[in-house]
Motif scaffolding. Sequence first.
Motif, PDB file in Angstrom:
ATOM      1  N   LYS A  19       0.856  -1.196   0.000  1.00 40.17           N
ATOM      2  CA  LYS A  19       0.000   0.000   0.000  1.00 40.17           C
ATOM      3  C   LYS A  19       0.894   1.250   0.000  1.00 40.17           C
ATOM      4  N   ARG A  20       0.247   2.404  -0.145  1.00 38.09           N
ATOM      5  CA  ARG A  20       0.960   3.684  -0.170  1.00 38.09           C
ATOM      6  C   ARG A  20       0.734   4.417   1.157  1.00 38.09           C
ATOM      7  N   VAL A  21       1.801   5.037   1.691  1.00 36.04           N
ATOM      8  CA  VAL A  21       1.706   5.815   2.925  1.00 36.04           C
ATOM      9  C   VAL A  21       0.949   7.107   2.625  1.00 36.04           C
ATOM     10  N   ILE A  22      -0.115   7.328   3.382  1.00 38.01           N
ATOM     11  CA  ILE A  22      -0.957   8.510   3.212  1.00 38.01           C
ATOM     12  C   ILE A  22      -0.726   9.515   4.344  1.00 38.01           C
ATOM     13  N   ALA A  23      -0.638   9.005   5.576  1.00 36.44           N
ATOM     14  CA  ALA A  23      -0.449   9.897   6.723  1.00 36.44           C
ATOM     15  C   ALA A  23       0.493   9.255   7.734  1.00 36.44           C
ATOM     16  N   LEU A  24       1.205  10.111   8.453  1.00 36.65           N
ATOM     17  CA  LEU A  24       2.214   9.692   9.430  1.00 36.65           C
ATOM     18  C   LEU A  24       1.644   9.768  10.848  1.00 36.65           C
ATOM     19  N   PRO A  25       2.352   9.225  11.827  1.00 36.01           N
ATOM     20  CA  PRO A  25       1.853   9.233  13.205  1.00 36.01           C
ATOM     21  C   PRO A  25       1.484  10.648  13.679  1.00 36.01           C
ATOM     22  N   GLY A  26       0.317  10.735  14.337  1.00 33.75           N
ATOM     23  CA  GLY A  26      -0.137  12.006  14.897  1.00 33.75           C
ATOM     24  C   GLY A  26      -0.917  12.885  13.931  1.00 33.75           C
ATOM     25  N   GLU A  27      -0.886  12.584  12.629  1.00 31.86           N
ATOM     26  CA  GLU A  27      -1.596  13.414  11.655  1.00 31.86           C
ATOM     27  C   GLU A  27      -3.082  13.052  11.622  1.00 31.86           C
ATOM     28  N   TRP A  28      -3.879  14.033  11.212  1.00 31.58           N
ATOM     29  CA  TRP A  28      -5.323  13.838  11.091  1.00 31.58           C
ATOM     30  C   TRP A  28      -5.678  13.575   9.644  1.00 31.58           C
ATOM     31  N   VAL A  29      -6.497  12.522   9.413  1.00 31.48           N
ATOM     32  CA  VAL A  29      -6.945  12.150   8.074  1.00 31.48           C
ATOM     33  C   VAL A  29      -8.450  12.358   8.003  1.00 31.48           C
TER      34      VAL A  29
END
Length: 194
Positions: free
Chosen positions: A99-109
């Motif tokens: 899969k592709r990384v969309i968001a990193l730790p702590g970020e809001w999606v």
Amino acid sequence: MRRRQYSELPTEEQVMAELRRERERSRLTRSVRSGIYVFLIAVAAAVLIATMVLPVFRIYGSSMSPVLNEGDIVISVKTSSFQRGDIISFYYNNKVLVKRVIALPGEWVDIDDAGNIYVDGTLLDEPYLQEKALGECDIDMPYQVPEGRLFVCGDHRSTSVDSRSSTVGCVAEEQIAGKIIFRVWPLQDIGVLE
């Protein structure tokens, strides 16, 4: 008992020729044995590198199309540093998913009904997508990525089961097999992946 006659004994030249043949045979045997050892060490090193440093994977399914298609063979690199947009492989239920990384730790999606993804309130630019879709999403939005985890999505959003689904969820660092960096098969598509 009959005594050997002097004429039946080998000559000095015959003895020397036989010694040379024996030395050559011994040298050849050592060379073959040495070659086999070198080959076995090279194979062991290649297997070690392939499993520990640069794992090789075959793509199954269509969740990453059009970037990766079923049957593609890719090389990944072991790392602990990931950025948004990286393609990663990870272990899930005795399978390897890509899969592709969309968001990193702590970020809001946040994902709207049209499939637009916002990370910390900013619309994500995704030139690798052919179409956007909400897909299988059963998590409450907006969603904050837990520490030590990554929010990932497949590029074929309508069919991919990924972090949008509570069954897969965010990927823990210890699940990650590596970052996909290079496609080696098919030959016409060989090259670095972005």
